[in-house]
Design an enzyme around this catalytic site. Sequence first.
Site, PDB file in Angstrom:
ATOM      1  N   ASN A 158     -10.272   0.176   0.402  1.00  0.00           N
ATOM      2  CA  ASN A 158      -8.786   0.467   0.137  1.00  0.00           C
ATOM      3  C   ASN A 158      -8.637  -0.371  -0.919  1.00  0.00           C
ATOM      4  O   ASN A 158      -8.312  -1.107  -1.350  1.00  0.00           O
ATOM      5  CB  ASN A 158      -8.231  -0.286   1.189  1.00  0.00           C
ATOM      6  CG  ASN A 158      -6.971  -0.616   1.715  1.00  0.00           C
ATOM      7  OD1 ASN A 158      -6.056  -0.397   0.770  1.00  0.00           O
ATOM      8  ND2 ASN A 158      -6.165  -0.929   2.669  1.00  0.00           N
ATOM      9  N   CYS A 197       0.972  -1.323  -0.079  1.00  0.00           N
ATOM     10  CA  CYS A 197       0.052   0.108   0.182  1.00  0.00           C
ATOM     11  C   CYS A 197       0.647   1.228   0.073  1.00  0.00           C
ATOM     12  O   CYS A 197       0.261   2.493  -0.429  1.00  0.00           O
ATOM     13  CB  CYS A 197      -0.971   0.006   0.905  1.00  0.00           C
ATOM     14  SG  CYS A 197      -2.318  -1.177   1.673  1.00  0.00           S
ATOM     15  N   HIS A 229      -3.396   6.788   3.281  1.00  0.00           N
ATOM     16  CA  HIS A 229      -3.425   5.736   2.188  1.00  0.00           C
ATOM     17  C   HIS A 229      -4.808   5.581   3.235  1.00  0.00           C
ATOM     18  O   HIS A 229      -5.298   5.573   4.612  1.00  0.00           O
ATOM     19  CB  HIS A 229      -2.930   4.833   3.212  1.00  0.00           C
ATOM     20  CG  HIS A 229      -3.004   3.759   2.537  1.00  0.00           C
ATOM     21  ND1 HIS A 229      -3.294   3.154   1.440  1.00  0.00           N
ATOM     22  CD2 HIS A 229      -2.821   2.307   3.485  1.00  0.00           C
ATOM     23  CE1 HIS A 229      -4.080   2.261   1.410  1.00  0.00           C
ATOM     24  NE2 HIS A 229      -3.904   1.177   2.433  1.00  0.00           N
TER      25      HIS A 229
HETATM   26  O1  UT7 Z   1      -3.837  -1.461   3.694  1.00  0.00           O
HETATM   27  C1  UT7 Z   1      -2.652  -1.534   4.114  1.00  0.00           C
HETATM   28  C2  UT7 Z   1      -2.891  -1.326   6.318  1.00  0.00           C
HETATM   29  N1  UT7 Z   1      -4.093  -1.946   6.408  1.00  0.00           N
HETATM   30  C3  UT7 Z   1      -4.969  -1.158   7.085  1.00  0.00           C
HETATM   31  O2  UT7 Z   1      -4.503  -0.297   7.769  1.00  0.00           O
HETATM   32  C4  UT7 Z   1      -5.937  -1.971   7.537  1.00  0.00           C
HETATM   33  C5  UT7 Z   1      -6.404  -2.176   9.266  1.00  0.00           C
HETATM   34  N2  UT7 Z   1      -6.837  -2.581  10.141  1.00  0.00           N
HETATM   35  C6  UT7 Z   1      -8.021  -2.307   9.939  1.00  0.00           C
HETATM   36  O3  UT7 Z   1      -8.577  -1.763   9.456  1.00  0.00           O
HETATM   37  C7  UT7 Z   1      -8.897  -2.948  11.158  1.00  0.00           C
HETATM   38  O4  UT7 Z   1      -7.946  -3.899  11.992  1.00  0.00           O
HETATM   39  C8  UT7 Z   1     -10.040  -4.082  10.806  1.00  0.00           C
HETATM   40  C9  UT7 Z   1     -11.204  -3.059   9.532  1.00  0.00           C
HETATM   41  C10 UT7 Z   1      -9.277  -4.771   9.971  1.00  0.00           C
HETATM   42  C11 UT7 Z   1     -10.610  -4.495  11.905  1.00  0.00           C
HETATM   43  O5  UT7 Z   1     -11.658  -3.134  12.574  1.00  0.00           O
HETATM   44  P1  UT7 Z   1     -11.248  -3.654  14.106  1.00  0.00           P
HETATM   45  O6  UT7 Z   1     -11.676  -2.723  15.012  1.00  0.00           O
HETATM   46  O7  UT7 Z   1     -10.034  -3.046  13.985  1.00  0.00           O
HETATM   47  O8  UT7 Z   1     -11.749  -4.946  14.687  1.00  0.00           O
HETATM   48  P2  UT7 Z   1     -11.575  -5.957  15.492  1.00  0.00           P
HETATM   49  O9  UT7 Z   1     -10.794  -6.799  14.855  1.00  0.00           O
HETATM   50  O10 UT7 Z   1     -10.389  -5.166  16.876  1.00  0.00           O
HETATM   51  O11 UT7 Z   1     -12.832  -6.487  15.929  1.00  0.00           O
HETATM   52  C12 UT7 Z   1     -13.434  -5.683  17.181  1.00  0.00           C
HETATM   53  C13 UT7 Z   1     -14.315  -7.020  16.873  1.00  0.00           C
HETATM   54  C14 UT7 Z   1     -14.524  -7.955  17.358  1.00  0.00           C
HETATM   55  O12 UT7 Z   1     -15.789  -8.580  17.976  1.00  0.00           O
HETATM   56  P3  UT7 Z   1     -16.084  -8.691  19.660  1.00  0.00           P
HETATM   57  O13 UT7 Z   1     -15.011  -8.917  19.761  1.00  0.00           O
HETATM   58  O14 UT7 Z   1     -15.679  -7.466  19.657  1.00  0.00           O
HETATM   59  O15 UT7 Z   1     -16.991  -9.442  19.579  1.00  0.00           O
HETATM   60  C15 UT7 Z   1     -14.562  -8.978  16.513  1.00  0.00           C
HETATM   61  O16 UT7 Z   1     -14.933 -10.499  15.914  1.00  0.00           O
HETATM   62  O17 UT7 Z   1     -15.427  -6.782  15.430  1.00  0.00           O
HETATM   63  C16 UT7 Z   1     -15.476  -7.945  15.200  1.00  0.00           C
HETATM   64  N3  UT7 Z   1     -15.774  -7.809  13.402  1.00  0.00           N
HETATM   65  C17 UT7 Z   1     -16.641  -7.965  12.961  1.00  0.00           C
HETATM   66  N4  UT7 Z   1     -17.437  -7.573  12.911  1.00  0.00           N
HETATM   67  C18 UT7 Z   1     -18.020  -7.054  11.222  1.00  0.00           C
HETATM   68  C19 UT7 Z   1     -14.527  -7.900  13.098  1.00  0.00           C
HETATM   69  N5  UT7 Z   1     -14.224  -8.032  12.148  1.00  0.00           N
HETATM   70  C20 UT7 Z   1     -15.420  -8.039  11.626  1.00  0.00           C
HETATM   71  C21 UT7 Z   1     -16.001  -7.606  10.355  1.00  0.00           C
HETATM   72  N6  UT7 Z   1     -17.325  -7.844  10.223  1.00  0.00           N
HETATM   73  N7  UT7 Z   1     -15.597  -7.826   9.150  1.00  0.00           N
END
Ligand code: UT7
Length: 366
Positions: free
Chosen positions: A288, A116, A258
Amino acid sequence: MTTVSPTAVIDGIGSCLPPRVLTNEDVRRRGVLDTSDEWIRTRTGIARRRAAEDDTSTGDLAVAAGRAALESARAGADLVLVATTTPDRRCPATAPEVAHRLGLGTVPAFDLAAVCSGFLYGLTVATALIRTGVCTRPLVIGAETYSRIIDPLDRDTAVIFGDGAGAVLLRAGDRAEPGAVAATDWGSDGSGSDLIAIAAGGARQPDPARRRCRDDHYFRMRGREVYGQAVRRMTESSRAVLEKTGWSPAAVGAFIGHQANQRILDSVADRVGVPPRRRYGNLRDVGNTAGASIPLALADTAAHRRVSPGTPTLLTAFGGGLTWASVALTWPAVRPLDRAPEPRTTDSTPRPTPRRKTWTLSTTTS
Ligand code: UT7
């Protein structure tokens, strides 16, 4: 004799988005994912993204965006650099064929792999090549078809990524001109190489089909860990590039980061000190797009004439590797064009040869 130190100036901008739109609900249904439109919008800021048809490759999108950039500048290029993680083939690079299809003859052409951060790595390399007199009109393209490497059943990545391409044509110019690159910053940390990766298809695990591990052919990202790194690295790199220019955060009139996640972008801009009204992007509509993200956001912002030429601008990116890069420049005075993806047929329409300007190089760099 007067000593003139050239820098890179953005002379043309072009973009290409494949026409097929995938909404959050489309993505959820296709992978039968445990997610929702509301979760994706609130946690990432993404509402929809584009997906290339099966017969459209990264090179096709790159040709269309590159052609649009050349037409916007009404000029040719003397080097082609394609930043991509999704090249048409593992060998050879995609860039030479793109250069050929753009009718650029035998100009040097190569791919750059920094995920990226690829486009800003490309802009940094191209700026250095101009400053050292190696070329005068490099065409820097960011092009991706992540739809080919995303596992539709993986909700960590399927809801985020999209396809597209953006391009800028640079020329050697003066630091006082609108569109001039003022400073660059870049870095990497290979200790985080497993955080964003495709396990198979390289020398370590060359033949995923034979080993019955096709899943390893998909792009994987450890989202939470990447999130923290992205905020930290883009903030530090933004501060470093501003320090090189001597611009205060208050002087930055346009910030484009980005387009990974709106929460990440806001955290970085808040930490650097750029207020919300000066932040630009198109994350909601394209998701993205990895190496295409920054030039697509540049093209979108320029197309809507949201920023005046000459405005101090900060670009920053983070990606797999881990890699990061930032570029400080002034907003260019360009007329961006958008092109539809082109058919795969070879097109050797001749393009005008760039007019060469002779520069006397000084040893000053920033
Ligand atoms: O392009 C290269 C660089 N990339 C980036 O910079 C991306 C970086 N990461 C992100 O954008 C985020 O970490 C994600 C969008 C991938 C995930 O978002 P998050 O806010 O970090 O979610 P998380 O992994 O901390 O999970 C929070 C909650 C969890 O549920 P509980 O345990 O709180 O009940 C996950 O199971 O959200 C849940 N979850 C989802 N729910 C619905 C994680 N992914 C999803 C999903 N849909 N897609």
